[in-house]
Scaffold this motif. Sequence first.
Motif, PDB file in Angstrom:
ATOM      1  N   CYS A 259       8.197   8.371 -13.814  1.00 33.05           N
ATOM      2  CA  CYS A 259       7.017   8.091 -14.644  1.00 33.05           C
ATOM      3  C   CYS A 259       6.760   6.591 -14.740  1.00 33.05           C
ATOM      4  O   CYS A 259       5.596   6.147 -14.710  1.00 33.05           O
ATOM      5  CB  CYS A 259       7.197   8.698 -16.028  1.00 33.05           C
ATOM      6  N   GLN A 260       7.822   5.782 -14.860  1.00 30.41           N
ATOM      7  CA  GLN A 260       7.634   4.336 -14.904  1.00 30.41           C
ATOM      8  C   GLN A 260       7.070   3.825 -13.592  1.00 30.41           C
ATOM      9  O   GLN A 260       6.186   2.965 -13.579  1.00 30.41           O
ATOM     10  CB  GLN A 260       8.954   3.632 -15.218  1.00 30.41           C
TER      11      GLN A 260
ATOM     12  N   CYS B  27       5.701  13.606 -12.613  1.00 25.60           N
ATOM     13  CA  CYS B  27       6.744  12.669 -12.195  1.00 25.60           C
ATOM     14  C   CYS B  27       8.121  13.316 -12.239  1.00 25.60           C
ATOM     15  O   CYS B  27       8.539  13.859 -13.254  1.00 25.60           O
ATOM     16  CB  CYS B  27       6.705  11.404 -13.041  1.00 25.60           C
TER      17      CYS B  27
ATOM     18  N   ARG C 178      10.051  -3.145  -8.488  1.00 25.59           N
ATOM     19  CA  ARG C 178       9.762  -3.946  -9.680  1.00 25.59           C
ATOM     20  C   ARG C 178      10.353  -5.351  -9.548  1.00 25.59           C
ATOM     21  O   ARG C 178       9.733  -6.346  -9.963  1.00 25.59           O
ATOM     22  CB  ARG C 178      10.282  -3.241 -10.934  1.00 25.59           C
TER      23      ARG C 178
ATOM     24  N   GLN D 120       3.433   4.625 -13.345  1.00 26.82           N
ATOM     25  CA  GLN D 120       2.693   3.695 -14.194  1.00 26.82           C
ATOM     26  C   GLN D 120       2.599   2.325 -13.526  1.00 26.82           C
ATOM     27  O   GLN D 120       1.551   1.654 -13.620  1.00 26.82           O
ATOM     28  CB  GLN D 120       3.362   3.568 -15.557  1.00 26.82           C
ATOM     29  N   ASN D 121       3.660   1.897 -12.843  1.00 22.46           N
ATOM     30  CA  ASN D 121       3.604   0.638 -12.085  1.00 22.46           C
ATOM     31  C   ASN D 121       2.486   0.668 -11.059  1.00 22.46           C
ATOM     32  O   ASN D 121       1.760  -0.323 -10.876  1.00 22.46           O
ATOM     33  CB  ASN D 121       4.926   0.388 -11.360  1.00 22.46           C
TER      34      ASN D 121
ATOM     35  N   GLU E 194      12.050   2.307  -6.625  1.00 25.44           N
ATOM     36  CA  GLU E 194      11.165   1.662  -7.597  1.00 25.44           C
ATOM     37  C   GLU E 194      11.802   0.517  -8.374  1.00 25.44           C
ATOM     38  O   GLU E 194      11.112  -0.488  -8.638  1.00 25.44           O
ATOM     39  CB  GLU E 194      10.576   2.732  -8.532  1.00 25.44           C
TER      40      GLU E 194
END
Length: 334
Positions: free
Chosen positions: A259-260, A330, A237, A263-264, A233
């Motif tokens: 979790c990030q 997550c 990003r 959300q992405n 991830e």
Amino acid sequence: MGQRSLLCLAVVAAVALTGCTVERHWGGSTSAGGGGRAKIGLVTKTNTNPYFVELRNAADAAAKAQGADFVALAGQFDGDNDGQVRAIENLMQQGATTIMITPNSSTGVLDAIARARQAGIMVLALDTATDPASAVDATFATDNVAAGREQGQYVKAALAGSTPKLIMVDGTAGSTVDTYRHNGFLEGIGLKDGDPAIVGREPANGDQSTAQQKMENLLQRSSDINAVYTMNEPTARGAFAALQARNLQVVMGSIDGGCQGVQNVRDGEYAATVMQFPRKMAQQGVDAAVAYAKTGKKPSGFVDTGSVIVTDKPMPGVPSQDTGWGLQNCWGTK
């Protein structure tokens, strides 16, 4: 920066060690398992990647819950084999009964692992397998070929019959995780290395900034793409930032399930991620370490801790969960 991070930097500067402790140190000599208190050392690839931070925190919590001593060390960067060797030697000197490691290279730390095992220390691989797998006592990890295959199957389905024009942003060359995920993805999407459908390929060592730079370089060569593979991830990003700067819309998948990252996916930065479960790896590794210290019993073989596609754009024939489920689960949080 918190006090713990400042302490880590101070220790690194003072004694030139790679990594730092996140829990108490211990003294004494190395002892074989059986009838004693578990002294667990964890060696991760870095202290900065959110995935390894989660793995470390989960192992720390599991060790505390079972009354075990715990120390965590790490390489300075993804691919720092020398740093991991020094960490193993450090833990041996401190009397570890079990060392858990996410090896930067499948082969780069084998000699150090062999020395630890010869000293009676159980060695477990977490997240990343060694080559050969028998170099450690057991491995608790995602089946990374399967995770890569799931990403590839999703991207193929999302292309809806269009011929792939693919960029691959890989991890660290020589790592089993990088190799397995890359090969699994190609299997899932139905391509082979060298296929002209692969427009470009670069390693980014799992780092967001490096991935953005590499993606920008690849897009300068050709922006006629419709699909992107990313190894994790942070890589996704970075790739997204480069794509966004050129207003390019592609089908991009990733692997991690933090979790990030979930959300992405919800925010539309990439279409899907394959969630893995580092908390489960950490818990099972600590359980095995505590059992070894008490009874001398060791686990063996490969333990698959599972993976799940998370997306808000499900594809026929590709099992998945939505981001609502992903945010609740997550990395095995709940």
